[in-house]
Write a protein that holds these residues in place. Structure first.
Motif, PDB file in Angstrom:
ATOM      1  N   GLU A 200     -13.838   8.953  -6.842  1.00 17.69           N
ATOM      2  CA  GLU A 200     -13.466   8.095  -7.968  1.00 17.69           C
ATOM      3  C   GLU A 200     -11.946   7.956  -8.059  1.00 17.69           C
ATOM      4  OE1 GLU A 200     -15.225   9.730 -11.444  1.00 17.69           O
ATOM      5  OE2 GLU A 200     -17.264   9.181 -10.874  1.00 17.69           O
ATOM      6  N   THR A 201     -11.218   9.085  -7.874  1.00 20.10           N
ATOM      7  CA  THR A 201      -9.752   9.064  -7.914  1.00 20.10           C
ATOM      8  C   THR A 201      -9.198   8.155  -6.832  1.00 20.10           C
ATOM      9  OG1 THR A 201      -9.811  11.349  -8.652  1.00 20.10           O
ATOM     10  CG2 THR A 201      -7.687  10.511  -7.903  1.00 20.10           C
ATOM     11  N   SER A 202      -9.806   8.255  -5.629  1.00 11.97           N
ATOM     12  CA  SER A 202      -9.382   7.419  -4.513  1.00 11.97           C
ATOM     13  C   SER A 202      -9.557   5.942  -4.824  1.00 11.97           C
ATOM     14  CB  SER A 202     -10.181   7.800  -3.265  1.00 11.97           C
ATOM     15  OG  SER A 202      -9.901   6.926  -2.228  1.00 11.97           O
ATOM     16  N   SER A 203     -10.701   5.574  -5.447  1.00  6.87           N
ATOM     17  CA  SER A 203     -10.958   4.170  -5.761  1.00  6.87           C
ATOM     18  C   SER A 203      -9.988   3.659  -6.824  1.00  6.87           C
ATOM     19  CB  SER A 203     -12.407   3.979  -6.230  1.00  6.87           C
ATOM     20  OG  SER A 203     -12.609   4.641  -7.461  1.00  6.87           O
ATOM     21  N   VAL A 204      -9.650   4.540  -7.794  1.00  5.95           N
ATOM     22  CA  VAL A 204      -8.680   4.155  -8.823  1.00  5.95           C
ATOM     23  C   VAL A 204      -7.315   3.905  -8.178  1.00  5.95           C
ATOM     24  CG1 VAL A 204      -7.365   4.993 -10.822  1.00  5.95           C
ATOM     25  CG2 VAL A 204      -9.833   5.275 -10.755  1.00  5.95           C
TER      26      VAL A 204
ATOM     27  N   GLU B 166      -7.362   0.590  -6.413  1.00  6.86           N
ATOM     28  CA  GLU B 166      -7.299  -0.497  -7.395  1.00  6.86           C
ATOM     29  C   GLU B 166      -5.897  -0.600  -7.986  1.00  6.86           C
ATOM     30  OE1 GLU B 166      -8.281  -3.678  -9.621  1.00  6.86           O
ATOM     31  OE2 GLU B 166      -9.521  -2.756  -8.058  1.00  6.86           O
ATOM     32  N   CYS B 167      -5.273   0.550  -8.231  1.00  8.06           N
ATOM     33  CA  CYS B 167      -3.915   0.597  -8.783  1.00  8.06           C
ATOM     34  C   CYS B 167      -2.918  -0.077  -7.834  1.00  8.06           C
ATOM     35  CB  CYS B 167      -3.525   2.056  -9.027  1.00  8.06           C
ATOM     36  SG  CYS B 167      -1.851   2.291  -9.606  1.00  8.06           S
ATOM     37  N   ILE B 168      -2.991   0.269  -6.544  1.00  8.50           N
ATOM     38  CA  ILE B 168      -2.084  -0.319  -5.545  1.00  8.50           C
ATOM     39  C   ILE B 168      -2.321  -1.829  -5.435  1.00  8.50           C
ATOM     40  CG2 ILE B 168      -1.475  -0.354  -3.088  1.00  8.50           C
ATOM     41  CD1 ILE B 168      -0.426   2.084  -4.654  1.00  8.50           C
TER      42      ILE B 168
ATOM     43  N   THR C 292       0.642   1.305   0.554  1.00  3.80           N
ATOM     44  CA  THR C 292      -0.799   1.566   0.685  1.00  3.80           C
ATOM     45  C   THR C 292      -1.164   2.751  -0.196  1.00  3.80           C
ATOM     46  OG1 THR C 292      -0.458   3.089   2.533  1.00  3.80           O
ATOM     47  CG2 THR C 292      -0.816   0.760   3.100  1.00  3.80           C
ATOM     48  N   VAL C 293      -2.450   3.084  -0.207  1.00  5.38           N
ATOM     49  CA  VAL C 293      -2.912   4.244  -0.989  1.00  5.38           C
ATOM     50  C   VAL C 293      -2.244   5.524  -0.483  1.00  5.38           C
ATOM     51  CG1 VAL C 293      -4.930   5.646  -1.607  1.00  5.38           C
ATOM     52  CG2 VAL C 293      -5.120   3.157  -1.537  1.00  5.38           C
ATOM     53  N   SER C 294      -2.104   5.658   0.823  1.00  8.28           N
ATOM     54  CA  SER C 294      -1.485   6.867   1.393  1.00  8.28           C
ATOM     55  C   SER C 294       0.044   6.814   1.341  1.00  8.28           C
ATOM     56  CB  SER C 294      -1.940   7.046   2.844  1.00  8.28           C
ATOM     57  OG  SER C 294      -1.616   5.904   3.599  1.00  8.28           O
ATOM     58  N   HIS C 295       0.599   5.636   1.059  1.00 13.55           N
ATOM     59  CA  HIS C 295       2.064   5.454   0.976  1.00 13.55           C
ATOM     60  C   HIS C 295       2.348   4.607  -0.277  1.00 13.55           C
ATOM     61  CE1 HIS C 295       6.156   4.998   2.438  1.00 13.55           C
ATOM     62  NE2 HIS C 295       6.060   3.688   2.332  1.00 13.55           N
TER      63      HIS C 295
END
Length: 436
Positions: A8-12, A15-17, A291-294
């Motif tokens: 869930e945190t990953s999906s948020v 979506e945030c990015i 990105t999510v990782s950056h």
């Protein structure tokens, strides 16, 4: 349970990015209705008062907004119109006609577009006008029948105004300015142009009907203001959905603006061009690395974006050439060095190339002359070379004088990154001897 929470945190985060990129891209592409204006407050006030006099008090007028490309002429006008449309009286009555010199290439096309935007086709009904003059007479008659108290104000916006000047007899401009001087239907004509000498291009009768109001935009801000613009363009708004992320993002932007390397990069960019569109392009390229990782922009992202912005398009073309075409360019380089930039022809380039083959005794470069000519013509098509203008073109193809459109630095830089470039070709390029 922990895996589910992590998912869930990953999906948020994803979506945030996505939201960050959407908001900033809209801002950089000037699609954000709440975008800011920089350094044009006086011009904004002037234009707003001018249009209020038309839309509220029924006064006709005309003005030109003049400034270099990217100085914010269209953005300024859009902001003024946005504020005007918040007034109920204006929103319900103002008629707008938007024309562009790149699209409406003659008065006839422009007149059809005016009729369409004013929705006057219904008034015309089945009537078919025989000529441009009849169309124009009908439009002028419709505009002149009104009065300043009861008629809806009409705003004509002419983008690329200087191109309308080249229309035959400047008929459309003459009539629009003529109406804007009358006390009939309230009409204001706003032209947008980057030509500083635009008034010199107007015919005498057109110029006499123009109000001579000119609003200049010159990008007069200094580097300190430019740095502030950089920060404001990257800051996330307070209403951003993911509240904890705002502080981290904005704090990162602040630290970027204080980084010496980033400041030097921005200063170089500022000295090359004060055009805010070039800054937006830089930020757009840097944003694409988020990105999510950056999730946060770094100085390295901006450095890479700056490298892409400054990338030489002609040097990029060289990367895709064949070895034969590279050899011809090197031969042209040597001819330029020896003859100090004097024009050359195919025969001279071919002779220089032949001397290289004989010296190296390489059969792999031994192409038939028609093949070499084909490669030479391909360089002409790619606009890496061009014929000398003003010379007779009756000469045979082999003897037409040409000029190389690449300098030595571009050629050497392109060779450094050319894939699998033969060593002897590189050595020939770096050699100061031409073997003439």
């Amino acid at each position: 349970m922990s895996k589910r929470k992590s998912k869930e945190t990953s999906s948020v985060n994803g979506e945030c990015i996505s939201q960050v990129q959407r908001i900033l891209r809209e801002r950089f592409c000037h699609q954000c209705p709440n975008g800011k204006l920089f350094g044009v407050q006086l011009q904004y006030k002037h234009l707003l008062e001018l249009l209020k006099r038309t839309t509220i008090h029924g006064e006709s007028n005309s003005a030109l907004i003049i400034g270099p490309r990217g100085s914010g002429k269209t953005t300024l006008l859009n902001h003024v119109l946005k504020e005007l449309m918040e007034i109920k009286q204006v929103r319900e009555n103002l008629l707008q006609v938007h024309l562009n010199g790149l699209l409406q290439t003659n008065d006839k096309i422009a007149l059809k577009e005016i009729t369409r935007q004013l929705q006057m086709e219904n008034v015309v009904g089945d009537k078919v006008f025989g000529s441009f003059a009849e169309n124009l007479a009908f439009l002028l008659d419709a505009l002149k029948k009104g009065d300043r108290d009861s008629s809806c104000p009409v705003l004509f916006i002419l983008d690329e105004f200087d191109l309308f000047v080249h229309h035959k007899n400047q008929t459309l401009l003459y009539n629009l300015f003529d109406i804007s001087q009358s006390a009939q239907t309230p009409v204001t004509v706003i032209g947008l142009t980057c030509r500083q000498d635009i008034l010199e291009l107007l015919e005498k009768r057109v110029k006499s009907r123009f109000s001579h109001r000119q609003i200049y935009l010159m990008n007069s801000f200094d580097f300190k203001q430019y740095l502030r613009i950089f920060k404001e363009q990257l800051y996330l708004p307070a209403e951003f959905l993911y509240k904890p992320f705002i502080q981290k993002w904005n704090k990162n932007v602040q630290s970027l603006s204080e980084d010496r390397t980033v400041q030097d990069l921005l200063q170089n960019h500022f000295h090359c061009s004060k055009d805010l569109r070039s800054l937006h392009m830089l930020l757009m390229l840097a944003l694409s690395s988020i990105t999510v990782s950056h999730p946060f922009m770094t100085g390295s992202d901006l450095l890479e974006a700056s490298r892409l912005c400054r990338m030489d398009s002609k040097a990029n073309i060289v990367h895709g050439l064949s070895v034969l075409e590279i050899c011809l360019i090197i031969a042209m380089k040597h001819l330029n060095d020896v003859y100090e930039g004097e024009p050359f022809n195919f025969q001279m380039v071919y002779n220089e190339f032949q001397k290289f083959i004989q010296r190296k005794a390489h059969s792999m470069y031994n192409f038939e002359k028609p093949v070499v000519m084909k490669a030479f013509e391909h360089l002409l098509q790619l606009e890496l070379i061009k014929p000398i203008e003003g010379l007779p073109v009756r000469a045979q193809r082999e003897y037409l004088l040409m000029k190389l459109l690449l300098d030595n630095n571009q050629i050497m830089d392109a060779l450094q990154v050319y894939p699998n470039c033969p060593t002897d070709v590189k050595q020939w390029a770096t050699s100061s001897l031409s073997w003439l």
